[in-house]
Design a protein around this motif. Structure first.
Motif, PDB file in Angstrom:
ATOM      1  N   VAL A  56       0.705  -1.113  -0.012  1.00 52.81           N
ATOM      2  CA  VAL A  56       0.025   0.160  -0.121  1.00 52.81           C
ATOM      3  C   VAL A  56       0.977   1.169  -0.089  1.00 52.81           C
ATOM      4  CG1 VAL A  56      -1.898   1.289   1.236  1.00 52.81           C
ATOM      5  CG2 VAL A  56      -1.796  -1.249   1.420  1.00 52.81           C
TER       6      VAL A  56
ATOM      7  N   VAL B 271      -3.559   7.252  -3.174  1.00 53.22           N
ATOM      8  CA  VAL B 271      -3.348   6.109  -2.308  1.00 53.22           C
ATOM      9  C   VAL B 271      -3.483   4.687  -3.394  1.00 53.22           C
ATOM     10  CG1 VAL B 271      -4.006   4.490  -0.445  1.00 53.22           C
ATOM     11  CG2 VAL B 271      -4.036   7.077  -0.454  1.00 53.22           C
TER      12      VAL B 271
ATOM     13  N   VAL C 250      -2.445   0.143  -4.244  1.00 54.41           N
ATOM     14  CA  VAL C 250      -2.041  -1.165  -3.863  1.00 54.41           C
ATOM     15  C   VAL C 250      -1.422  -1.728  -5.040  1.00 54.41           C
ATOM     16  CG1 VAL C 250      -4.306  -2.045  -4.118  1.00 54.41           C
ATOM     17  CG2 VAL C 250      -2.549  -2.999  -2.451  1.00 54.41           C
TER      18      VAL C 250
ATOM     19  N   ALA D 100      -3.940  -5.951   2.693  1.00 54.82           N
ATOM     20  CA  ALA D 100      -3.524  -4.839   1.991  1.00 54.82           C
ATOM     21  C   ALA D 100      -4.695  -3.933   1.154  1.00 54.82           C
ATOM     22  CB  ALA D 100      -2.366  -5.235   0.726  1.00 54.82           C
TER      23      ALA D 100
ATOM     24  N   ARG E 265      -6.411  -2.082   3.990  1.00 53.67           N
ATOM     25  CA  ARG E 265      -5.692  -0.894   4.388  1.00 53.67           C
ATOM     26  C   ARG E 265      -5.547   0.107   3.420  1.00 53.67           C
ATOM     27  NH1 ARG E 265      -3.738   2.321   8.540  1.00 53.67           N
ATOM     28  NH2 ARG E 265      -1.602   2.950   8.013  1.00 53.67           N
ATOM     29  N   GLU E 266      -5.702  -0.207   2.180  1.00 54.84           N
ATOM     30  CA  GLU E 266      -5.794   0.794   0.979  1.00 54.84           C
ATOM     31  C   GLU E 266      -7.033   1.545   1.130  1.00 54.84           C
ATOM     32  OE1 GLU E 266      -5.924   1.545  -3.790  1.00 54.84           O
ATOM     33  OE2 GLU E 266      -6.890  -0.583  -2.765  1.00 54.84           O
TER      34      GLU E 266
END
Length: 99
Positions: A8, A21, A23, A63, A66-67
């Protein structure tokens, strides 16, 4: 870079600039794509190609989760996350690429 790592990452156009942002499972390849500006994209339009933050996960689902969370964060929180370890918003790409 680990053998099975999902990243990320946060890109910026400049210090205090536009943020992106993302991934990926191949950070070097993905950063090269952003830096080359070949494809029409948000990062090309806004000149967002400076790697200012990244995290590594063993599991793709973690991941992605979180992204998605980071994308919902307030801008101030993202700036604080970046500046905790990278106060000058240096481009981390050379270090990651071994250059």
């Amino acid at each position: 870079m680990g053998p099975r790592c999902f990243y990320v990452y946060i890109l910026a156009s400049r210090i205090g600039g536009t943020l992106y942002v993302g991934v990926t499972n191949d950070l070097l390849r993905r950063l090269a794509e952003h830096k080359s500006k070949i494809a029409e994209s948000f990062t090309k339009t806004y000149g967002v190609d400076r790697l200012v933050y990244f995290e590594c996960f063993d599991d793709i689902e973690q991941a992605i989760h979180r992204e998605k969370r980071l994308k919902k964060w307030e801008r101030l929180w993202k700036v604080q996350l970046i500046e905790k370890d990278n106060p000058n918003w240096d481009d981390l790409y050379p270090g990651v690429a071994g250059r």
